[in-house]
Design a protein around this motif. Sequence first.
Motif, mmCIF file in Angstrom:
data_model
loop_
_atom_site.group_PDB
_atom_site.id
_atom_site.type_symbol
_atom_site.label_atom_id
_atom_site.label_comp_id
_atom_site.label_asym_id
_atom_site.label_seq_id
_atom_site.Cartn_x
_atom_site.Cartn_y
_atom_site.Cartn_z
ATOM 1 N N LEU A 200 0.836 -1.201 0.000
ATOM 2 C CA LEU A 200 0.000 0.000 0.000
ATOM 3 C C LEU A 200 0.873 1.255 0.000
ATOM 4 O O LEU A 200 0.621 2.211 -0.743
ATOM 5 C CB LEU A 200 -0.927 -0.025 1.218
ATOM 6 N N GLN A 201 1.910 1.249 0.814
ATOM 7 C CA GLN A 201 2.821 2.393 0.858
ATOM 8 C C GLN A 201 3.593 2.541 -0.451
ATOM 9 O O GLN A 201 3.850 3.662 -0.920
ATOM 10 C CB GLN A 201 3.797 2.241 2.030
ATOM 11 N N GLN A 202 3.943 1.405 -1.060
ATOM 12 C CA GLN A 202 4.647 1.448 -2.329
ATOM 13 C C GLN A 202 3.768 2.050 -3.419
ATOM 14 O O GLN A 202 4.233 2.810 -4.272
ATOM 15 C CB GLN A 202 5.099 0.036 -2.732
ATOM 16 N N CYS A 203 2.489 1.731 -3.376
ATOM 17 C CA CYS A 203 1.535 2.292 -4.343
ATOM 18 C C CYS A 203 1.431 3.805 -4.193
ATOM 19 O O CYS A 203 1.306 4.530 -5.180
ATOM 20 C CB CYS A 203 0.156 1.658 -4.161
ATOM 21 N N LYS A 204 1.474 4.261 -2.958
ATOM 22 C CA LYS A 204 1.425 5.709 -2.693
ATOM 23 C C LYS A 204 2.598 6.403 -3.390
ATOM 24 O O LYS A 204 2.417 7.434 -4.057
ATOM 25 C CB LYS A 204 1.475 5.956 -1.193
ATOM 26 N N GLU A 205 3.781 5.821 -3.270
ATOM 27 C CA GLU A 205 4.971 6.412 -3.870
ATOM 28 C C GLU A 205 4.967 6.282 -5.392
ATOM 29 O O GLU A 205 5.414 7.193 -6.102
ATOM 30 C CB GLU A 205 6.225 5.746 -3.302
ATOM 31 N N ASP A 206 4.449 5.152 -5.886
ATOM 32 C CA ASP A 206 4.540 4.870 -7.321
ATOM 33 C C ASP A 206 3.530 5.639 -8.166
ATOM 34 O O ASP A 206 3.852 6.075 -9.276
ATOM 35 C CB ASP A 206 4.368 3.371 -7.575
ATOM 36 N N PHE A 207 2.291 5.795 -7.664
ATOM 37 C CA PHE A 207 1.298 6.455 -8.526
ATOM 38 C C PHE A 207 0.218 7.264 -7.802
ATOM 39 O O PHE A 207 -0.330 8.203 -8.380
ATOM 40 C CB PHE A 207 0.623 5.428 -9.441
ATOM 41 N N VAL A 208 -0.108 6.947 -6.552
ATOM 42 C CA VAL A 208 -1.214 7.637 -5.897
ATOM 43 C C VAL A 208 -0.920 9.127 -5.716
ATOM 44 O O VAL A 208 -1.743 9.985 -6.053
ATOM 45 C CB VAL A 208 -1.543 6.997 -4.529
ATOM 46 N N HIS A 242 -18.891 9.903 -7.318
ATOM 47 C CA HIS A 242 -18.145 10.432 -8.461
ATOM 48 C C HIS A 242 -17.317 11.644 -8.035
ATOM 49 O O HIS A 242 -17.620 12.296 -7.030
ATOM 50 C CB HIS A 242 -19.096 10.828 -9.593
ATOM 51 N N MET A 243 -16.264 11.911 -8.793
ATOM 52 C CA MET A 243 -15.421 13.078 -8.525
ATOM 53 C C MET A 243 -16.212 14.358 -8.796
ATOM 54 O O MET A 243 -16.906 14.470 -9.804
ATOM 55 C CB MET A 243 -14.173 13.037 -9.409
ATOM 56 N N LYS A 244 -16.075 15.327 -7.902
ATOM 57 C CA LYS A 244 -16.807 16.573 -8.071
ATOM 58 C C LYS A 244 -16.346 17.325 -9.308
ATOM 59 O O LYS A 244 -17.152 17.997 -9.983
ATOM 60 C CB LYS A 244 -16.624 17.451 -6.826
ATOM 61 N N ASP A 248 -11.660 11.338 -13.724
ATOM 62 C CA ASP A 248 -11.713 9.904 -13.407
ATOM 63 C C ASP A 248 -10.576 9.513 -12.463
ATOM 64 O O ASP A 248 -10.158 8.359 -12.429
ATOM 65 C CB ASP A 248 -11.665 9.072 -14.679
ATOM 66 N N ARG A 249 -10.074 10.475 -11.685
ATOM 67 C CA ARG A 249 -8.916 10.193 -10.830
ATOM 68 C C ARG A 249 -9.213 9.143 -9.755
ATOM 69 O O ARG A 249 -8.373 8.298 -9.447
ATOM 70 C CB ARG A 249 -8.414 11.482 -10.181
#
Length: 351
Positions: A200-208, A242-244, A248-249
């Motif tokens: 989960l932390q790796q995902c934060k660094e890679d793309f989130v 949905h995003m305001k 599509d983020r």
Amino acid sequence: MDVLRPTLVRIGGRVYRKNLIQEQPFPPEEEDDFCAGPGDSADDDPCDAFVVEETERGFQCRVEVPSPLYKYIIGKKGETKKRLETETRTSISIPKPGVEGEVVITGQHRSGVVSARTRIDVLLDSFRKKQPFTHFLSFALNQPAIQEKFLQFKEEVLEKCSKDHGVSSSLFQNPAKLHLTLGTLVLLNGQEIQKACDLLQQCKEDFVDQITGGKPLTVEVAGVEYMNDDPAMTDVLYAKVHMKDGSDRLQMIADQLVERFVASGLMLKEWDRVKLHATVMNTLFRKDPTEERSNTIPGKSSFKERESFNGRNILKLFEDFYFGEVQLDSVRLSQRFSSDTSGYYATSGQL
């Protein structure tokens, strides 16, 4: 099972076909055909996903197995373990029940160790799929303003639709546990939970962080929809999210998180895209109000236990009901059947 379309099993980044065959033990005279000779190349073995070590007595392979799954390798009265050892000409050492550790496969021939490891992987993968999920990735939607509007929705539904078949107060979600589920996981020990937290932390660094710009996502929760084909026989009613800003983020983050967790082997792929929804009514709650998605083991039908409700009037009267606006600032690894001090699910990790 369709012979032309066998079940595919993903293990350690590799895909195996699960064919329906009648296995027969190898007769003694075929031993040379079964066992690898001294000159066999290691590159010919399908074991890129794991390590087979050469020892003084032959070869060995270690595999991390959560203790709840030991019994599936052992089998009834040890029959599964004995059969694996006999058919692959290996010895399989398993830790004591309840003790976390490694299963060690040893044998005189490398091919036998590889065969035993592959068969254990397939066996465990099959039984893991039958385990009820223990954790799930979620966005919390239990902010006070959303809870207040949800309780208003519940009150108005019961006031206007309580006479419709199957509609009752027990169908509604606990407002403190309103959430978006991105995907479910079966994590059977502390090591697997830590692996999920690290990923989960790796995902934060890679793309989130790149997608969000390091800022919370502003989303709107508005409108209701149903899961199945017939609104008169509804099992799940959910609020749409949905995003305001119309982007599509949120969908991008959800899809990429699930893709990464599926690739790691921690999650099974269910859909091509994550269906962003917040369950507000569920017939499973009628039986167990602590349930967040499913109270049955995958593969076993709960159809007879569920009493559907007629959702036609609810969909007509509350089609555009506005639950509110919320800032999403973290994805949580939530623990099933749990609560923290806020009433939401206990969190094992988050980004």
